[in-house]
Design an enzyme around this catalytic site. Sequence first.
Site, PDB file in Angstrom:
ATOM      1  N   LYS A  22       2.346  12.142   1.374  1.00  0.00           N
ATOM      2  CA  LYS A  22       3.135  10.532   1.154  1.00  0.00           C
ATOM      3  C   LYS A  22       2.535  10.043  -0.202  1.00  0.00           C
ATOM      4  O   LYS A  22       4.243   9.412  -0.869  1.00  0.00           O
ATOM      5  CB  LYS A  22       2.241   9.361   1.788  1.00  0.00           C
ATOM      6  N   ASN A  23       2.215  10.390  -1.319  1.00  0.00           N
ATOM      7  CA  ASN A  23       1.974   9.365  -2.523  1.00  0.00           C
ATOM      8  C   ASN A  23       2.584  10.753  -3.268  1.00  0.00           C
ATOM      9  O   ASN A  23       3.202  10.335  -4.375  1.00  0.00           O
ATOM     10  CB  ASN A  23       0.543   9.666  -2.739  1.00  0.00           C
ATOM     11  N   ARG A  92       3.364  -1.273  -1.719  1.00  0.00           N
ATOM     12  CA  ARG A  92       3.411  -1.470  -3.245  1.00  0.00           C
ATOM     13  C   ARG A  92       3.931  -0.306  -3.759  1.00  0.00           C
ATOM     14  O   ARG A  92       4.059  -0.783  -4.881  1.00  0.00           O
ATOM     15  CB  ARG A  92       2.299  -1.952  -3.656  1.00  0.00           C
ATOM     16  N   CYS A 116      -3.975  -6.458  -2.377  1.00  0.00           N
ATOM     17  CA  CYS A 116      -3.886  -5.231  -1.326  1.00  0.00           C
ATOM     18  C   CYS A 116      -4.613  -6.055  -0.450  1.00  0.00           C
ATOM     19  O   CYS A 116      -5.593  -6.663  -1.074  1.00  0.00           O
ATOM     20  CB  CYS A 116      -3.923  -4.564  -0.763  1.00  0.00           C
ATOM     21  N   ARG A 121      -4.787  -5.201  -7.452  1.00  0.00           N
ATOM     22  CA  ARG A 121      -4.077  -4.418  -7.894  1.00  0.00           C
ATOM     23  C   ARG A 121      -3.109  -3.998  -8.443  1.00  0.00           C
ATOM     24  O   ARG A 121      -2.069  -4.578  -8.771  1.00  0.00           O
ATOM     25  CB  ARG A 121      -3.172  -3.529  -6.853  1.00  0.00           C
ATOM     26  N   ASP A 314      -9.540   7.559  -1.414  1.00  0.00           N
ATOM     27  CA  ASP A 314      -8.841   7.967  -0.338  1.00  0.00           C
ATOM     28  C   ASP A 314      -9.291   8.181   1.067  1.00  0.00           C
ATOM     29  O   ASP A 314      -8.430   8.529   1.954  1.00  0.00           O
ATOM     30  CB  ASP A 314      -7.177   8.181  -0.602  1.00  0.00           C
ATOM     31  N   ARG A 406       1.917   5.050   8.374  1.00  0.00           N
ATOM     32  CA  ARG A 406       2.372   4.472   6.764  1.00  0.00           C
ATOM     33  C   ARG A 406       1.907   5.864   6.158  1.00  0.00           C
ATOM     34  O   ARG A 406       2.781   5.933   5.349  1.00  0.00           O
ATOM     35  CB  ARG A 406       1.537   3.122   6.471  1.00  0.00           C
TER      36      ARG A 406
HETATM   37  N1  EPU Z   1      -4.915  -0.425 -12.661  1.00  0.00           N
HETATM   38  C1  EPU Z   1      -4.905  -1.596 -13.086  1.00  0.00           C
HETATM   39  N2  EPU Z   1      -3.992  -1.960 -14.206  1.00  0.00           N
HETATM   40  C2  EPU Z   1      -2.487  -1.417 -13.362  1.00  0.00           C
HETATM   41  C3  EPU Z   1      -2.776  -0.258 -12.295  1.00  0.00           C
HETATM   42  C4  EPU Z   1      -3.861   0.269 -11.910  1.00  0.00           C
HETATM   43  O1  EPU Z   1      -6.143  -1.994 -13.861  1.00  0.00           O
HETATM   44  O2  EPU Z   1      -1.466  -1.705 -14.026  1.00  0.00           O
HETATM   45  C5  EPU Z   1      -6.095  -0.038 -11.352  1.00  0.00           C
HETATM   46  C6  EPU Z   1      -6.029  -0.731 -10.077  1.00  0.00           C
HETATM   47  O3  EPU Z   1      -6.392  -1.554 -10.085  1.00  0.00           O
HETATM   48  C7  EPU Z   1      -7.365   0.206  -9.403  1.00  0.00           C
HETATM   49  C8  EPU Z   1      -6.869   1.718 -10.607  1.00  0.00           C
HETATM   50  O4  EPU Z   1      -6.107   1.230 -12.062  1.00  0.00           O
HETATM   51  O5  EPU Z   1      -8.211  -0.158  -9.788  1.00  0.00           O
HETATM   52  C9  EPU Z   1      -6.490   2.556 -10.267  1.00  0.00           C
HETATM   53  O6  EPU Z   1      -4.785   1.852  -9.634  1.00  0.00           O
HETATM   54  P1  EPU Z   1      -3.770   3.491  -9.806  1.00  0.00           P
HETATM   55  O7  EPU Z   1      -3.206   2.272 -10.266  1.00  0.00           O
HETATM   56  O8  EPU Z   1      -4.093   5.241 -10.113  1.00  0.00           O
HETATM   57  O9  EPU Z   1      -2.725   2.862  -7.963  1.00  0.00           O
HETATM   58  P2  EPU Z   1      -1.341   3.155  -7.980  1.00  0.00           P
HETATM   59  O10 EPU Z   1      -0.833   4.073  -8.662  1.00  0.00           O
HETATM   60  O11 EPU Z   1      -0.925   2.058  -7.646  1.00  0.00           O
HETATM   61  C10 EPU Z   1      -2.001   5.044  -5.896  1.00  0.00           C
HETATM   62  C11 EPU Z   1      -2.053   5.556  -4.622  1.00  0.00           C
HETATM   63  C12 EPU Z   1      -3.115   5.150  -3.932  1.00  0.00           C
HETATM   64  C13 EPU Z   1      -4.593   5.702  -4.588  1.00  0.00           C
HETATM   65  C14 EPU Z   1      -4.813   4.980  -6.013  1.00  0.00           C
HETATM   66  C15 EPU Z   1      -5.786   5.936  -6.879  1.00  0.00           C
HETATM   67  C16 EPU Z   1       0.314   5.888  -4.405  1.00  0.00           C
HETATM   68  C17 EPU Z   1       1.620   5.134  -3.741  1.00  0.00           C
HETATM   69  N3  EPU Z   1      -0.466   4.882  -3.770  1.00  0.00           N
HETATM   70  O12 EPU Z   1      -2.307   3.537  -6.176  1.00  0.00           O
HETATM   71  O13 EPU Z   1      -3.250   5.656  -2.550  1.00  0.00           O
HETATM   72  O14 EPU Z   1      -5.640   4.678  -4.085  1.00  0.00           O
HETATM   73  O15 EPU Z   1      -3.568   6.058  -6.462  1.00  0.00           O
HETATM   74  O16 EPU Z   1      -6.055   7.299  -6.795  1.00  0.00           O
HETATM   75  O17 EPU Z   1       0.458   6.382  -4.653  1.00  0.00           O
HETATM   76  C18 EPU Z   1      -3.754   6.016  -0.041  1.00  0.00           C
HETATM   77  O18 EPU Z   1      -2.495   6.318  -0.303  1.00  0.00           O
HETATM   78  O19 EPU Z   1      -3.795   4.719   1.096  1.00  0.00           O
HETATM   79  C19 EPU Z   1      -3.431   4.674  -1.427  1.00  0.00           C
HETATM   80  C20 EPU Z   1      -4.188   3.608  -1.640  1.00  0.00           C
END
Ligand code: EPU
Length: 450
Positions: A22-23, A92, A116, A121, A314, A406
Amino acid sequence: MDAFSIHGGKRLTGTISVDGSKNASLPLLASSLLTDQTITFDSVPKLSDIENMGKLLAELGCDVSRDDQKVTITTVDESKSHARYDIVRTMRASVCVLGPLLAKRGEVRVSMPGGCAFGDRPIDLHLRGLEALGATIELDGGNIIAKADRLHGATIFLGGPFGSTVLGTANVMSAATLAKGRTIIESAACEPEITDLAILLNAMGAKISGAGTPRITIEGVEELGGAKHTVMPDRIVAGTWAIAAAMTNGDVEIERFPLDHLLAVTDVLSTVGVHVHQTNTSQDPRSCTVQVVSDRHLKPVMFTTQPFPGFPTDLQAQTMALLCLSRGNSIITEKIYPERFMHVPELSRMGAKLVRQGSTVIVQGVGHLVGAPVMASDLRASASLVLAGLAAEGETTVSRVYHLDRGYSSMEKTLSSIGADITRITDDVIVDGLPIVETVPPKKLVQANS
Ligand code: EPU
């Protein structure tokens, strides 16, 4: 809203296969916006998040079609560039369209995603990265509006307080493919989903090197073309199935298990006393077959979630459910999302002994769990409750199954195929006050669950 009814205590045995990730799929599908030529994807999982991304891309002028696991996308109209709140609030990851739209169409309006279920986030790093490439960014009526005539290369540091950002790296890397000149992303996310995205972008004509390391270099090109891509297997789904086997005294063979992407997890499992070994000779992480065997004599362990190649956040909730069955005290520290513990009170309803202090939970292994009605408000927390239900004595009802839909394609069917007693209770059809329960196989009527 559907629920799962689980009668625990069944040993899981047999063979299952892992779907595409998915991701990985979400930013991959979004990268179709970077070209007007056709991109064909194989191994795209059938999930509600993927369906939502398809709807969003259709709103943004793409022709999207699906035939089983194959998805074909062609951009036919570049006049629209607004990702509306209605879609962004359900997913998101809609934010993945930000970089591709900005780079290709010069303007994008994306509804600002809110927090969330497991905390704030922010997307400040995404925006900072795109600004460094020359975009002007403003917030208006809850929308991020980003504009740029032509992006230009830059050196960008993407590290944040919790490490790097996965989707932020995806956005900046995608946008930089069409920028003028060279972009270097320092402190880039090293997650395998970023490497998979770079493989597709390079097949489309981009010049990206270093994906999978903290420094990614992108030489901008004038345009990108069509490509075909097979999505990598889902490492989180694979890990969830391995933990399900471990919690049920199981003996399960898992095909398309991305062993290289799960070394931090298999290391924790082996410390706990769960045996995961490869049974085929493939060197390709997309086609490993592993056998997971457990006699449920589980030892406690200490682990901390971290960016890849560390232990993935995750799989934190699912592993907590496993450690409830151990003998002794385990310590889990969450370093990516310090608030990601919605499963703690629900697991406690099933007899778990958990003490949370800030971003750490002490799991006092109790050896066994008991069934109960439970529910959670996010995908992985819900998965941990299903796993707990599989191992618990008696019946567990997990409500709000839409969270699981999801990220796990027909979870109940996969688990039933290896011996679990799990049925989906749909509440959309009621006969004489009783919901019709979809069993696997045929349908029958049962008493409504709470
Ligand atoms: N963060 C910031 N600023 C930003 C972006 C992120 O401070 O601009 C912080 C976040 O708050 C968090 C950390 O950095 O503490 C990591 O967040 P990241 O941006 O890496 O998360 P994401 O890219 O939004 C993806 C996955 C998540 C997974 C995270 C971490 C997808 C669609 N989502 O989210 O997956 O937990 O990376 O590995 O790829 C899930 O599948 O259940 C899920 C939540």
